[in-house]
Scaffold this motif. Structure first.
Motif, PDB file in Angstrom:
ATOM      1  N   THR A  56       0.907  -1.093  -0.042  1.00  0.00           N
ATOM      2  CA  THR A  56      -0.192  -0.118   0.094  1.00  0.00           C
ATOM      3  C   THR A  56       0.854   1.501   0.016  1.00  0.00           C
ATOM      4  N   ASN A  57       0.215   2.291  -0.041  1.00  0.00           N
ATOM      5  CA  ASN A  57       0.861   4.033  -0.507  1.00  0.00           C
ATOM      6  C   ASN A  57       0.152   4.611  -0.651  1.00  0.00           C
ATOM      7  N   TYR A  58       0.639   5.975   0.241  1.00  0.00           N
ATOM      8  CA  TYR A  58      -1.063   7.397   0.575  1.00  0.00           C
ATOM      9  C   TYR A  58      -0.615   8.320  -0.008  1.00  0.00           C
ATOM     10  N   ALA A  59      -0.975   8.514  -0.826  1.00  0.00           N
ATOM     11  CA  ALA A  59      -0.737  10.284  -0.603  1.00  0.00           C
ATOM     12  C   ALA A  59      -0.323  10.995   1.032  1.00  0.00           C
ATOM     13  N   GLY A  60       0.806  12.151   1.445  1.00  0.00           N
ATOM     14  CA  GLY A  60       0.275  13.282   2.372  1.00  0.00           C
ATOM     15  C   GLY A  60      -0.945  12.980   3.138  1.00  0.00           C
ATOM     16  N   SER A  61      -1.552  13.384   2.707  1.00  0.00           N
ATOM     17  CA  SER A  61      -2.613  13.987   2.932  1.00  0.00           C
ATOM     18  C   SER A  61      -3.198  13.108   3.759  1.00  0.00           C
ATOM     19  N   ALA A  62      -3.987  11.843   3.338  1.00  0.00           N
ATOM     20  CA  ALA A  62      -3.811  10.455   3.676  1.00  0.00           C
ATOM     21  C   ALA A  62      -3.123   9.059   4.543  1.00  0.00           C
ATOM     22  N   LYS A  63      -1.944   9.321   4.988  1.00  0.00           N
ATOM     23  CA  LYS A  63      -1.024   8.675   5.982  1.00  0.00           C
ATOM     24  C   LYS A  63      -1.361   9.022   7.107  1.00  0.00           C
ATOM     25  N   GLY A  64      -1.932   7.523   7.469  1.00  0.00           N
ATOM     26  CA  GLY A  64      -2.006   7.634   9.323  1.00  0.00           C
ATOM     27  C   GLY A  64      -2.841   7.940   9.952  1.00  0.00           C
ATOM     28  N   ARG A  65      -4.256   8.297   8.006  1.00  0.00           N
ATOM     29  CA  ARG A  65      -5.829   8.440   8.568  1.00  0.00           C
ATOM     30  C   ARG A  65      -6.458   7.464   8.122  1.00  0.00           C
ATOM     31  N   PHE A  66      -6.141   6.761   6.441  1.00  0.00           N
ATOM     32  CA  PHE A  66      -6.940   5.951   5.681  1.00  0.00           C
ATOM     33  C   PHE A  66      -6.172   4.237   5.075  1.00  0.00           C
ATOM     34  N   THR A  67      -6.908   3.560   5.373  1.00  0.00           N
ATOM     35  CA  THR A  67      -6.096   2.306   5.311  1.00  0.00           C
ATOM     36  C   THR A  67      -6.865   1.852   3.948  1.00  0.00           C
ATOM     37  N   ILE A  68      -6.504   1.187   2.574  1.00  0.00           N
ATOM     38  CA  ILE A  68      -6.948   1.027   1.499  1.00  0.00           C
ATOM     39  C   ILE A  68      -6.639  -0.875   2.050  1.00  0.00           C
ATOM     40  N   SER A  69      -7.301  -1.124   1.423  1.00  0.00           N
ATOM     41  CA  SER A  69      -7.341  -2.945   1.627  1.00  0.00           C
ATOM     42  C   SER A  69      -8.140  -3.254   0.385  1.00  0.00           C
ATOM     43  N   ARG A  70      -7.959  -4.715  -0.046  1.00  0.00           N
ATOM     44  CA  ARG A  70      -8.358  -5.413  -1.065  1.00  0.00           C
ATOM     45  C   ARG A  70      -9.299  -6.611  -0.803  1.00  0.00           C
ATOM     46  N   ASP A  71     -10.512  -7.100  -1.271  1.00  0.00           N
ATOM     47  CA  ASP A  71     -10.726  -9.291  -1.030  1.00  0.00           C
ATOM     48  C   ASP A  71     -10.939  -9.493  -2.639  1.00  0.00           C
ATOM     49  N   ASN A  72      -9.057 -10.061  -3.271  1.00  0.00           N
ATOM     50  CA  ASN A  72      -9.502 -10.756  -4.194  1.00  0.00           C
ATOM     51  C   ASN A  72     -10.695 -11.107  -3.910  1.00  0.00           C
ATOM     52  N   SER A  73     -11.192 -12.407  -3.813  1.00  0.00           N
ATOM     53  CA  SER A  73     -12.522 -12.916  -3.533  1.00  0.00           C
ATOM     54  C   SER A  73     -13.413 -12.502  -3.644  1.00  0.00           C
ATOM     55  N   GLU A  74     -13.996 -11.097  -3.351  1.00  0.00           N
ATOM     56  CA  GLU A  74     -14.890 -10.672  -3.268  1.00  0.00           C
ATOM     57  C   GLU A  74     -14.963  -9.311  -4.865  1.00  0.00           C
ATOM     58  N   ASN A  75     -13.608  -9.272  -5.406  1.00  0.00           N
ATOM     59  CA  ASN A  75     -13.397  -8.908  -6.501  1.00  0.00           C
ATOM     60  C   ASN A  75     -13.517  -6.718  -5.488  1.00  0.00           C
ATOM     61  N   THR A  76     -13.266  -6.636  -4.490  1.00  0.00           N
ATOM     62  CA  THR A  76     -13.960  -5.560  -3.779  1.00  0.00           C
ATOM     63  C   THR A  76     -11.783  -4.577  -3.480  1.00  0.00           C
ATOM     64  N   VAL A  77     -12.207  -3.354  -3.220  1.00  0.00           N
ATOM     65  CA  VAL A  77     -11.106  -3.050  -2.806  1.00  0.00           C
ATOM     66  C   VAL A  77     -12.395  -1.788  -1.518  1.00  0.00           C
ATOM     67  N   TYR A  78     -11.473  -1.588  -0.346  1.00  0.00           N
ATOM     68  CA  TYR A  78     -12.109  -1.161   0.100  1.00  0.00           C
ATOM     69  C   TYR A  78     -11.021   0.497   0.870  1.00  0.00           C
ATOM     70  N   LEU A  79     -11.533   1.548   1.115  1.00  0.00           N
ATOM     71  CA  LEU A  79     -10.750   2.149   2.063  1.00  0.00           C
ATOM     72  C   LEU A  79     -12.091   2.940   3.191  1.00  0.00           C
ATOM     73  N   GLN A  80     -10.740   2.398   4.398  1.00  0.00           N
ATOM     74  CA  GLN A  80     -11.291   2.941   5.987  1.00  0.00           C
ATOM     75  C   GLN A  80     -10.829   4.463   6.310  1.00  0.00           C
ATOM     76  N   MET A  81     -11.629   5.107   6.483  1.00  0.00           N
ATOM     77  CA  MET A  81     -11.187   6.648   6.373  1.00  0.00           C
ATOM     78  C   MET A  81     -11.024   7.237   7.770  1.00  0.00           C
ATOM     79  N   ASN A  82     -10.672   7.422   8.561  1.00  0.00           N
ATOM     80  CA  ASN A  82     -10.673   7.490  11.016  1.00  0.00           C
ATOM     81  C   ASN A  82     -10.533   9.323  10.383  1.00  0.00           C
ATOM     82  N   SER A  83     -10.274   9.810  11.036  1.00  0.00           N
ATOM     83  CA  SER A  83     -10.100  11.495  11.545  1.00  0.00           C
ATOM     84  C   SER A  83     -10.303  11.983  10.542  1.00  0.00           C
ATOM     85  N   LEU A  84     -11.742  12.219   9.787  1.00  0.00           N
ATOM     86  CA  LEU A  84     -11.440  12.781   9.010  1.00  0.00           C
ATOM     87  C   LEU A  84     -11.568  14.661   9.266  1.00  0.00           C
TER      88      LEU A  84
END
Length: 114
Positions: A56-84
């Motif tokens: 994973t890699n993040y833009a500076g504005s997202a680092k430490g607050r956002f988490t990207i993940s993927r589930d290949n079995s579901e063909n889905t990508v997620y973005l958990q966003m905290n401290s918005l």
């Protein structure tokens, strides 16, 4: 081809949201995927990426607050966003990395109130 983002909404500063992107693209598990966003009056920007191998890699504005993940079995990508923050207000899209013009969906709107 369809990349359907969902999970946006209205939250207060400091709140959290989890975005999902259902991707009907060939060989999804071999694709590098990314979350992009476009704020009113601004250019679209890349927020977070996840490679086919899960790095994973993040833009500076997202680092430490956002988490990207993927589930290949579901063909889905997620973005958990905290401290918005209000500056996170934008329409969020998913796409491959580098992006393809014919893969842009309608996105999902995230609004963060102060």
């Amino acid at each position: 081809v369809q990349l359907q983002a969902s999970g946006g909404g209205l939250v207060h500063t400091g709140g959290s949201l989890r975005l999902s992107c259902a991707a009907s693209i060939n060989r999804f598990r071999f694709q590098h995927m990314g979350w992009y966003r476009q704020a009113p009056g601004k250019q679209r920007e890349l927020v977070a990426t996840v490679t086919a191998l899960g790095s994973t890699n993040y833009a500076g504005s997202a680092k430490g607050r956002f988490t990207i993940s993927r589930d290949n079995s579901e063909n889905t990508v997620y973005l958990q966003m905290n401290s918005l923050k209000p500056e996170d207000t934008a329409v969020y899209y998913c796409n491959v990395v580098p992006s393809r013009g014919d893969y842009w969906g309608s996105g999902t709107l995230v609004t963060v109130s102060s």
